[in-house]
Design an enzyme around this catalytic site. Structure first.
Site, mmCIF file in Angstrom:
data_model
loop_
_atom_site.group_PDB
_atom_site.id
_atom_site.type_symbol
_atom_site.label_atom_id
_atom_site.label_comp_id
_atom_site.label_asym_id
_atom_site.label_seq_id
_atom_site.Cartn_x
_atom_site.Cartn_y
_atom_site.Cartn_z
ATOM 1 N N GLY A 214 -28.261 11.833 -19.461
ATOM 2 C CA GLY A 214 -27.286 10.972 -20.123
ATOM 3 C C GLY A 214 -27.281 9.553 -19.597
ATOM 4 O O GLY A 214 -27.279 8.598 -20.376
ATOM 5 N N ASP B 195 15.235 -14.357 3.867
ATOM 6 C CA ASP B 195 15.882 -13.152 3.346
ATOM 7 C C ASP B 195 15.753 -12.080 4.432
ATOM 8 O O ASP B 195 14.895 -12.181 5.314
ATOM 9 C CB ASP B 195 15.176 -12.732 2.043
ATOM 10 C CG ASP B 195 15.541 -11.340 1.619
ATOM 11 O OD1 ASP B 195 16.741 -11.055 1.542
ATOM 12 O OD2 ASP B 195 14.612 -10.519 1.378
#
Ligand code: GDG
Length: 746
Positions: free
Chosen positions: A38, A514
């Protein structure tokens, strides 16, 4: 490593264990013979497609690297050179190759990935040689890589190679395709820890990783997230430095070739020959390599059950079982062959008579036209592997049904079953189901067969092997564009140096930090995410510089920030800007921000419903907000629940005006509208003359602060999502290094 030269046309480089050519001797002369399979036809098709497109991007000759005992000179000197391929043999010493190929590939990965853990060998020496062999592939390929090349690595023999290439060629386009199944996490994790981690990292060296089915892609992604902890966004894996796409490409066949050749004269002659021996019977056909994954014995037992359960088919059906020789010098395979032959003997003995044998068993390899004839003339193709990556035989069988007359019985364990739903799908372990399926196939009306088969043929004709190869390469070329779309501006060393330089040359700085997800990692219980000595030290060092003004700007309650930062000489902002405490002063609190007690109660009640229905989630009541946390809940369920909760909360917010819904990192928060981290940032920077402004944050709520910062500010998002910030630091752990860098150079 520097890429060699700039070229206009890009090359496709294929790397697979097997080469598309072998050197054979014919009439005393060495020649090149093209191997079948294939992949060879797929890549040949790709090359001719590129040629026919008159492509301005690719060279039409494809470079192919694969294992061989022959040298490059030998390959170049023999007759039969191909216009399509340039062959580069990879020479692996035989002692390494044995442990590598027969050992790790065939006795570890092959059985394990096909769900045969009990016969899997876990030998350290096998893995060591697997690594060495991948390294030899790398050493052969790397000197020949050019800028702009597309490298497409194939299959389980080469799972470490993409990572090895990536280490040196940072910008190269690399694809990887796995031809066998990728197992579930529980199976994959049976590999030794070091092996599984290195294999995952090796594969993630590629930009695009392809599998035959969605299930395999999902299994892989699951293993990646469980073993390496990388974030997954749809079918993207976000690694430390790169984004890797995982997608499904079900390999096809050269449909036209099979379909046309099946009608050729040679095939028709073969059919006549076959039918001479079985003129009247219905013919069931199967062909597989001798392998325990193929379900050969189960198939025979299923056929035996069929003959027992449906005696009316006696003398009316023949099962032609072709087993193609493979590895039969190995005891396990010899054993299997014996068992198969014993089962064939038993069935023949039980059911045969003088004029009829229920099975024609052949242990041999078929000539191409003989194979086509058997595909074409058989009434039933019975393909029942216990596990198979795709299974091309099932597709070839269908391609040869030009009159749509033969029906397919297909194992649901074959990858092909995902596309061939109109076949009679069976569990190959269940003899009763197999028996029934055979009966169903033999009694199915010609109309129904035609309907089912023609649908499947249309599908496999469309997504044939050329479409498959083209699709993969095409997607690989698009990856770079996709990266730009998903672009995050990762902070590089160069950018970091520029920021440090700015910091050094400034005299009046303000730094907004933060807390959760930026200064400390997230914790299952928010109260446990305490700063720790390192963080406190770092903040003290930063705030100890008289040129610096530090603001800890958080969604946390005042009480938490007070507890940890009161002796740090910093400014504090709590609950996303609701409260502010400048250095040495008291908390400032805007009176109108407190939510009415009754409303707070209503919000909590709504959230409680979702807490009950989403194990692990919980509610936090702040002074001026109510928060639903779902970090500890099952992510999929939590996602669904959070969407439901959001929609219910939206209704309520509309009812009580002045409220705002805030979606953070695994939290949904309802608070009073009209302030956010951005308004606090403004309070600090308005009417001031800071010459260096820096803000770091990871959450959606930090976007408010990034948005209000002036252009000259340096804003950094922690994480990999799109942001208003100028840069991303992808991992929270890297934040400390970055800040240390400032301190050292300030
Ligand atoms: C891997 C994966 C996946 C077989 N016997 C004869 C013969 N064949 C040909 C068939 C077919 C091929 O061999 C076997 O197909 P597979 O699908 O098993 O392919 P493999 O390459 O072995 O396996 C598998 C595949 O890769 C593709 O990705 O489907 O799951 O394990 O083409 O026609 N050909 C001839 N005589 C035979 O006796 N001429």
């Amino acid at each position: 490593m520097k890429l060699n030269i700039n070229k206009k046309l890009k090359r496709i480089i294929i790397v697979s264990y097997r080469l598309p050519f072998s050197i054979i001797e014919e009439n005393g002369k060495k020649i090149l013979r093209q191997n079948t399979g294939g992949l060879v036809s797929a890549i040949l098709g790709l090359s001719s497609k590129i040629q026919s497109m008159n492509s301005e991007s690719f060279t039409s000759k494809i470079q192919w690297f694969g294992y061989s005992e022959h040298t490059k000179e030998e390959f170049d000197s023999v007759e039969g050179q191909s216009d399509s391929f340039d062959i580069f043999p990879v020479n692996i010493p035989s002692e390494i190759n044995k442990n590598y190929y027969e050992g790790f590939c065939n006795d570890t990965i092959w059985p394990l990935f096909h769900y045969f853990p009990t016969i899997t060998e876990f030998e350290n020496s096998y893995y060591d040689d697997y690594k060495k062999a991948n390294q030899i592939f790398y050493d052969t390929i790397s000197p020949l890589i050019l800028q702009g090349d597309y490298v497409w690595v194939h299959d389980y023999q080469l799972m470490l190679l993409p990572g090895m290439i990536r280490e040196k060629f940072i910008d190269l386009s690399i694809g990887f395709f796995l031809h066998i199944s990728f197992p579930s996490f529980e199976i994959f994790m049976l590999l030794h820890r070091q092996w599984r981690e290195e294999i995952i990292e090796g594969l993630l060296g590629a930009d695009l990783i392809g599998f035959h089915t969605n299930d395999y892609s999902r299994n892989f992604i699951n293993s990646v997230s469980r073993i390496r902890g990388y974030e997954i966004k749809m079918h993207y894996v976000i690694t430390k430095r790169r984004i890797v796409k995982v997608d499904t490409f079900p390999i096809g066949i050269d449909y036209d070739k099979f379909s046309n050749d099946a009608q050729s004269e040679r095939t028709q002659n073969e059919i006549k020959e076959i039918r001479k021996y079985i003129p009247k019977s219905k013919l069931i056909f199967s062909v597989d390599r001798l392998d325990y994954t193929k379900g050969l014995l189960n198939r025979l037992i299923g056929y035996e059950r069929f003959l027992e359960d449906y005696p009316e088919w006696k003398e009316k059906v023949v099962f032609n079982m072709v087993v193609v020789p493979s590895r039969d010098s190995i005891p396990r395979y010899q054993e299997m062959k014996k068992e198969i032959e014993a089962a064939v003997g038993r069935i023949q003995g039980k059911f045969s008579n003088l004029s009829w044998k229920p099975i024609v068993y052949q242990y041999k390899s078929l000539e191409y036209f003989e194979l086509l004839a058997l595909y074409s003339t058989s009434d039933v193709g019975m393909i029942t592997p216990l596990r198979d990556g795709m299974n091309l035989v099932s597709k070839e069988y269908l391609a040869c049904q030009n009159s749509n007359e033969g029906i397919l019985i297909l194992s649901e364990m074959a990858g092909a079953s995902a596309e061939l739903g109109e076949a009679i799908l069976v569990n190959p372990n269940d003899a009763n189901e197999l028996a029934e399926a055979i009966h169903q196939a033999l009694t199915m009306s010609p109309d129904e067969i035609r309907e089912r088969v023609s649908r499947m043929r249309i599908r496999i004709n469309k997504y044939n092997v050329f479409a498959w190869a083209f699709d993969f390469i095409n997607q690989l070329t698009l990856i770079k564009e996709e990266h730009t779309m998903l672009e995050i501006k990762v902070m590089t060393e160069i950018i970091e140096r520029q920021i440090i330089e700015k910091y050094k040359n400034s005299m009046k700085r303000i730094i907004f930090l933060d807390y959760d997800g930026t200064m400390v990692p997230f914790s299952a219980i928010p109260e446990n995410a305490t700063p720790g000595v390192n963080v406190l030290e770092l903040i003290k060092k930063l705030s100890g510089d008289t040129n610096n003004e530090i603001v800890i700007i958080s969604g946390r309650k005042r009480i938490f920030l007070d507890k940890w930062f009161s002796d740090c000489n910093v400014n504090l902002v709590a609950e996303h800007g609701l409260f502010m405490r400048r250095k040495g002063q008291d908390w400032e609190l805007k009176k109108d921000i407190i939510i009415d007690k009754e409303i707070k109660q209503n919000i909590s009640e709504i959230m409680e419903k979702y807490t009950d229905r989403c194990h692990g989630s919980f509610i936090e009541e702040k002074e001026a907000a109510v928060v639903w946390h779902f970090r500890n809940a099952d992510p999929e369920l939590a996602f669904v629940r959070s969407q439901e909760l959001k929609s219910e909360l939206f209704d309520m917010i509309n009812y009580y005006s002045g409220l705002q819904l805030l979606e953070g990192n695994k939290v949904i928060e309802v608070k009073k509208a009209g302030f956010n981290k951005g308004t606090s940032v403004n309070d600090f920077i308005q009417n001031s003359d800071y010459d260096f402004i820096l803000a770091l944050g990871d959450d959606v709520t930090d976007e408010d602060m990034f948005q209000v910062l002036p252009d000259r500010a340096v804003s950094i998002k922690i994480g990999k999502t799109q942001t208003y910030a100028k840069y991303n630091i992808v991992f929270q752990e890297l934040v400390h290094n970055f800040l240390e860098g400032l301190i050292k150079n300030g």
